[in-house]
Design a protein around this motif. Structure first.
Motif, mmCIF file in Angstrom:
data_model
loop_
_atom_site.group_PDB
_atom_site.id
_atom_site.type_symbol
_atom_site.label_atom_id
_atom_site.label_comp_id
_atom_site.label_asym_id
_atom_site.label_seq_id
_atom_site.Cartn_x
_atom_site.Cartn_y
_atom_site.Cartn_z
ATOM 1 N N ALA A 225 12.445 -0.669 2.948
ATOM 2 C CA ALA A 225 11.788 -1.849 3.694
ATOM 3 C C ALA A 225 10.681 -1.265 4.546
ATOM 4 O O ALA A 225 9.555 -1.781 4.350
ATOM 5 C CB ALA A 225 12.553 -2.857 4.455
ATOM 6 N N GLY A 226 10.954 -0.082 5.398
ATOM 7 C CA GLY A 226 10.011 0.441 5.992
ATOM 8 C C GLY A 226 8.598 0.912 5.069
ATOM 9 O O GLY A 226 7.501 0.843 5.485
ATOM 10 N N ALA A 227 9.107 1.797 4.092
ATOM 11 C CA ALA A 227 7.914 2.352 3.284
ATOM 12 C C ALA A 227 7.128 1.183 2.304
ATOM 13 O O ALA A 227 5.933 1.110 2.481
ATOM 14 C CB ALA A 227 8.663 2.898 2.030
ATOM 15 N N LEU A 228 7.771 -0.046 2.111
ATOM 16 C CA LEU A 228 7.135 -1.060 1.440
ATOM 17 C C LEU A 228 6.222 -2.047 2.391
ATOM 18 O O LEU A 228 5.029 -2.005 2.311
ATOM 19 C CB LEU A 228 8.129 -2.214 0.971
ATOM 20 C CG LEU A 228 8.969 -1.861 -0.621
ATOM 21 C CD1 LEU A 228 9.827 -2.819 -0.788
ATOM 22 C CD2 LEU A 228 7.938 -1.379 -1.670
ATOM 23 N N ILE A 229 6.848 -1.898 3.530
ATOM 24 C CA ILE A 229 6.173 -2.546 4.680
ATOM 25 C C ILE A 229 4.724 -1.831 5.028
ATOM 26 O O ILE A 229 3.794 -2.296 5.076
ATOM 27 C CB ILE A 229 6.824 -2.855 5.894
ATOM 28 C CG1 ILE A 229 7.651 -4.279 5.697
ATOM 29 C CG2 ILE A 229 5.844 -3.330 7.014
ATOM 30 C CD1 ILE A 229 8.731 -4.289 6.722
ATOM 31 N N ALA A 230 4.919 -0.708 5.264
ATOM 32 C CA ALA A 230 3.629 0.333 5.494
ATOM 33 C C ALA A 230 2.826 0.416 4.384
ATOM 34 O O ALA A 230 1.506 0.430 4.874
ATOM 35 C CB ALA A 230 4.257 1.777 5.825
ATOM 36 N N LEU A 231 3.019 0.258 3.172
ATOM 37 C CA LEU A 231 2.145 0.307 2.056
ATOM 38 C C LEU A 231 1.764 -1.165 1.700
ATOM 39 O O LEU A 231 0.682 -1.223 1.013
ATOM 40 C CB LEU A 231 3.051 0.787 0.686
ATOM 41 C CG LEU A 231 3.171 2.224 0.688
ATOM 42 C CD1 LEU A 231 4.185 2.526 -0.589
ATOM 43 C CD2 LEU A 231 2.218 3.004 0.746
ATOM 44 N N GLY A 232 2.333 -2.248 2.452
ATOM 45 C CA GLY A 232 1.889 -3.350 2.173
ATOM 46 C C GLY A 232 2.001 -3.888 0.741
ATOM 47 O O GLY A 232 1.227 -4.886 0.215
ATOM 48 N N PHE B 211 4.873 -5.991 -1.606
ATOM 49 C CA PHE B 211 5.888 -6.932 -1.499
ATOM 50 C C PHE B 211 6.294 -7.192 0.042
ATOM 51 O O PHE B 211 7.425 -7.336 0.422
ATOM 52 C CB PHE B 211 7.417 -6.281 -2.194
ATOM 53 C CG PHE B 211 6.937 -6.123 -3.728
ATOM 54 C CD1 PHE B 211 6.516 -7.053 -4.438
ATOM 55 C CD2 PHE B 211 7.047 -4.828 -4.166
ATOM 56 C CE1 PHE B 211 6.091 -6.668 -5.780
ATOM 57 C CE2 PHE B 211 6.910 -4.567 -5.391
ATOM 58 C CZ PHE B 211 6.447 -5.424 -6.210
ATOM 59 N N THR B 212 5.348 -7.258 1.062
ATOM 60 C CA THR B 212 5.266 -7.256 2.365
ATOM 61 C C THR B 212 6.203 -8.328 3.025
ATOM 62 O O THR B 212 7.164 -8.322 3.707
ATOM 63 C CB THR B 212 3.894 -7.241 2.926
ATOM 64 O OG1 THR B 212 3.204 -6.075 2.492
ATOM 65 C CG2 THR B 212 4.050 -7.065 4.443
ATOM 66 N N ARG B 213 5.884 -9.481 2.332
ATOM 67 C CA ARG B 213 6.862 -10.667 2.821
ATOM 68 C C ARG B 213 8.058 -10.405 2.550
ATOM 69 O O ARG B 213 9.025 -10.722 3.352
ATOM 70 C CB ARG B 213 6.243 -11.952 2.266
ATOM 71 C CG ARG B 213 4.621 -12.280 2.818
ATOM 72 C CD ARG B 213 4.275 -13.718 2.053
ATOM 73 N NE ARG B 213 2.785 -13.812 2.546
ATOM 74 C CZ ARG B 213 2.505 -14.695 3.569
ATOM 75 N NH1 ARG B 213 3.200 -15.064 4.386
ATOM 76 N NH2 ARG B 213 1.010 -14.485 3.544
ATOM 77 N N ALA B 214 8.656 -10.132 1.408
ATOM 78 C CA ALA B 214 10.016 -9.978 1.077
ATOM 79 C C ALA B 214 10.702 -8.847 1.829
ATOM 80 O O ALA B 214 11.816 -8.903 2.412
ATOM 81 C CB ALA B 214 10.257 -9.875 -0.440
ATOM 82 N N ALA B 215 9.937 -7.936 1.897
ATOM 83 C CA ALA B 215 10.657 -6.564 2.740
ATOM 84 C C ALA B 215 10.701 -6.948 4.045
ATOM 85 O O ALA B 215 11.568 -6.589 4.932
ATOM 86 C CB ALA B 215 9.610 -5.484 2.320
ATOM 87 N N ALA B 216 9.626 -7.760 4.680
ATOM 88 C CA ALA B 216 9.762 -7.861 6.137
ATOM 89 C C ALA B 216 10.904 -8.993 6.381
ATOM 90 O O ALA B 216 11.557 -9.021 7.405
ATOM 91 C CB ALA B 216 8.375 -8.684 6.643
#
Length: 140
Positions: free
Chosen positions: A62-69, A71-76
């Motif tokens: 999730a940290g990697a996905l959020i940093a990259l933007g 699937f941000t909403r799902a990961a967050a």
């Protein structure tokens, strides 16, 4: 005094900076738990098939996905939930006060990721690029 519209136009960029830094810091919690890197006194690798191991996987991915933007909403949303569980299972039983039980970071991450779930990734996200906008600076 500065006109608020001048500041507001930078909101998507500020949101992106918050998202990127929070994602990278969250990812670092996962690397400590899963790989023992970087070395942190009192912390280290955890058993993968444990609650802490599952948390480490969520933090890393999730940290990697959020940093990259990406699937941000799902990961967050998942990261926010993990931090709520972490707080109530591991921190809250030690003391009512977050500053005493060490859960202040978990609470902050929980609400920060909940905000990202509603606000979206901001500028410079792969989500925006994948939606066909082609411009990584697009907001949402």
């Amino acid at each position: 005094m500065t006109d608020t519209t001048q500041l507001t136009r930078f909101s998507p960029h500020a949101l992106a900076a918050l998202r990127i830094m929070a994602g990278l810091l969250f990812l670092a919690h996962g690397t400590v738990k899963l790989f023992g890197f970087p070395e942190v006194e009192g912390m280290g690798r955890v058993e993968l098939l444990s609650l802490s191991g599952a948390g480490g996987v969520i933090e890393l991915v999730a940290g990697a996905l959020i940093a990259l933007g990406l699937f941000t909403r799902a990961a967050a949303f998942i990261a926010s939930g993990e931090m709520a569980v972490a707080y109530f299972l591991f921190h809250a039983p030690q003391s009512f006060y977050p500053i005493v039980n060490g859960g202040d970071a978990a609470i902050l991450y929980c609400f920060l990721f909940l905000y990202l779930f509603f606000a979206g990734p901001g500028s410079f996200s792969l989500d925006a690029a994948l939606r066909g906008r082609g411009d990584l600076r697009a907001s949402a």
